[in-house]
Scaffold this active site. Structure first.
Site, PDB file in Angstrom:
ATOM      1  N   CYS A   1      -7.821 -22.361  21.057  1.00 33.63           N
ATOM      2  CA  CYS A   1      -9.063 -22.590  21.802  1.00 33.63           C
ATOM      3  C   CYS A   1      -9.123 -23.994  22.411  1.00 33.63           C
ATOM      4  O   CYS A   1      -9.802 -24.206  23.415  1.00 33.63           O
ATOM      5  CB  CYS A   1     -10.272 -22.338  20.908  1.00 33.63           C
ATOM      6  SG  CYS A   1     -10.449 -20.606  20.451  1.00 33.63           S
TER       7      CYS A   1
ATOM      8  N   ALA B   1     -11.766   3.009   1.034  1.00 38.47           N
ATOM      9  CA  ALA B   1     -12.512   3.807   2.013  1.00 38.47           C
ATOM     10  C   ALA B   1     -13.760   3.095   2.542  1.00 38.47           C
ATOM     11  O   ALA B   1     -14.782   3.724   2.796  1.00 38.47           O
ATOM     12  CB  ALA B   1     -12.868   5.176   1.429  1.00 38.47           C
TER      13      ALA B   1
ATOM     14  N   CYS C   1     -13.977 -21.513  19.611  1.00 38.24           N
ATOM     15  CA  CYS C   1     -13.833 -22.440  18.484  1.00 38.24           C
ATOM     16  C   CYS C   1     -12.951 -23.618  18.872  1.00 38.24           C
ATOM     17  O   CYS C   1     -12.718 -23.849  20.056  1.00 38.24           O
ATOM     18  CB  CYS C   1     -13.339 -21.703  17.233  1.00 38.24           C
ATOM     19  SG  CYS C   1     -11.568 -21.479  17.083  1.00 38.24           S
TER      20      CYS C   1
ATOM     21  N   ASP D   1       0.866  -1.176   0.000  1.00 41.22           N
ATOM     22  CA  ASP D   1       0.000   0.000   0.000  1.00 41.22           C
ATOM     23  C   ASP D   1       0.905   1.228   0.000  1.00 41.22           C
ATOM     24  O   ASP D   1       2.104   1.145   0.277  1.00 41.22           O
ATOM     25  CB  ASP D   1      -0.945  -0.044   1.211  1.00 41.22           C
ATOM     26  CG  ASP D   1      -2.221   0.754   0.955  1.00 41.22           C
ATOM     27  OD1 ASP D   1      -2.267   1.538  -0.011  1.00 41.22           O
ATOM     28  OD2 ASP D   1      -3.178   0.595   1.748  1.00 41.22           O
TER      29      ASP D   1
HETATM   30  N1  GUN Z   1      -6.520   0.546   3.124  1.00 38.92           N
HETATM   31  C1  GUN Z   1      -7.771   0.616   3.617  1.00 38.92           C
HETATM   32  N2  GUN Z   1      -8.537   1.469   2.886  1.00 38.92           N
HETATM   33  C2  GUN Z   1      -7.754   1.952   1.905  1.00 38.92           C
HETATM   34  C3  GUN Z   1      -7.969   2.881   0.816  1.00 38.92           C
HETATM   35  O1  GUN Z   1      -9.053   3.430   0.607  1.00 38.92           O
HETATM   36  N3  GUN Z   1      -6.887   3.121  -0.004  1.00 38.92           N
HETATM   37  C4  GUN Z   1      -5.668   2.520   0.202  1.00 38.92           C
HETATM   38  N4  GUN Z   1      -4.674   2.808  -0.653  1.00 38.92           N
HETATM   39  N5  GUN Z   1      -5.450   1.658   1.201  1.00 38.92           N
HETATM   40  C5  GUN Z   1      -6.475   1.385   2.046  1.00 38.92           C
HETATM   41 ZN    ZN Z   2      -9.961 -20.485  18.276  1.00 43.48          ZN
END
Ligand code: GUN
Ligand code: ZN
Length: 313
Positions: free
Chosen positions: A238, A150, A233, A44
């Site tokens: 668990c 988002a 679980c 990311d």
């Molecule tokens: N990780 C969680 N939400 C988002 C997002 O909207 N954009 C990016 N780039 N990473 C994320």
């Molecule tokens: Zn468990």
């Protein structure tokens, strides 16, 4: 990762870039060595940090070039994760930038013969026409994956009905043959619903964030350790420990064991979903999962209003 069967991992290129030691190591040895994983690695871009802190110390072109430099397999441009329910003007202005940056990323990739695959993230807040427009425009770019962005604030606030609208209005305008990644989705309670809508990939730090907070994930919701009489679980953790055992442990040891449980239930749910797809019973599983919370029941009813599109997409 081998133990749980993940085929791919994600990490954050911006956090590596911001840390002098990690940055140098990533440049010298490559990202795969740095995180000790030789399968595909996605990164990311710092967009999430942008949405939380309001600012990042990197430009779109810098983060694209950095991801390529460290050997990321799938990189991400610096999209703007516009929060849900903002003013339309804000969502529109942010979206212009997100689309510009996605285009710039593809241009940089082409001009420099970069092999790294590219994520182009769908934004548009909770305006369905903006989600549609964003998905349509990004589809023209021939990016390699289309994440839906988002959505974390929607999930955290139980706005699952709006989540369905946002995801469906994105997916209906994306190509059929390119993976869709529901960014930041990490609660196994919603995996079946997300897959039914057409999502192919998930990523999340939920398993460890919840563990930090003594919360155990389950497909039926979240359990606070303090309220547990019985472990929820039959995973290794668990089966071996009682809630009292865990409560008596030092914080770190307890956190790691709860994280293991959280990962186990997440991967178990993905296996169950894949089996349901083979058997043709995914919608039955969705219906079952959506009994976990009234807001999820609203969401599955909302999904029914897309019945025609659901078959198609
Ligand atoms: N990780 C969680 N939400 C988002 C997002 O909207 N954009 C990016 N780039 N990473 C994320
Ligand atoms: Zn468990």
């Amino acid at each position: 990762v081998g133990k749980y069967g993940a085929d791919i991992v994600i990490t954050n290129a911006y956090l590596i870039y911001k840390d002098d030691d990690l940055k140098q190591k990533a440049i010298d040895e490559g990202l795969h060595k740095l995180i000790n994983f030789d399968g595909p690695v996605m990164t990311d871009s710092g967009s999430f940090q942008l949405s939380v802190y309001g600012d990042v110390d990197i430009t779109n072109s810098e983060v694209i070039e950095f991801q390529d430099l460290i050997g990321t397999d799938i990189g991400t441009s610096l999209d703007i994760p516009t929060a849900p329910f903002v003013e339309r003007e804000k969502a529109e202005a942010d979206l212009e930038i997100t689309i510009e940056r996605a285009k710039e990323a593809v241009k940089i990739k082409k001009e420099n013969n970069i092999e790294m695959l590219l994520n182009s993230v769908v934004q548009g807040s909770t305006f369905m026409d903006l989600r549609q427009r964003c998905a349509s425009e990004l589809s023209q770019l021939d990016a390699d994956l289309y994440p839906i962005g988002a959505v974390v604030p929607l999930m955290e606030s139980y706005h699952y009905k709006e989540l369905v609208d946002v995801v469906m209005n994105s997916i209906m305008y994306l190509p059929d043959n390119v993976p869709r990644h529901l960014m930041g989705a990490g609660h196994p309670m919603i995996f079946a619903l997300a897959v039914a809508m057409g999502c192919d990939m998930f990523d999340s730090a939920a398993y460890i964030l919840y563990a930090e907070d003594d919360r155990l994930l389950s497909t039926r919701g979240t359990f606070k350790l303090e309220n547990l009489q019985e472990m929820p679980c039959s995973c290794e953790v668990c089966s071996k420990y009682t809630p009292d055992d865990l409560r008596a442990m030092p914080k770190k040891q307890r956190r790691d064991l709860i994280a293991q449980h959280n990962l186990h239930v997440s991967f178990a749910e993905l296996r169950l979903i894949r089996q349901a797809i083979y058997e043709g019973s995914l919608m039955e599983l969705v219906e079952e999962r959506c009994r976990a919370h009234p807001a999820l029941l609203d969401a599955v009813r909302q999904l029914a209003s897309y019945a025609e599109d659901l078959e198609k997409y």
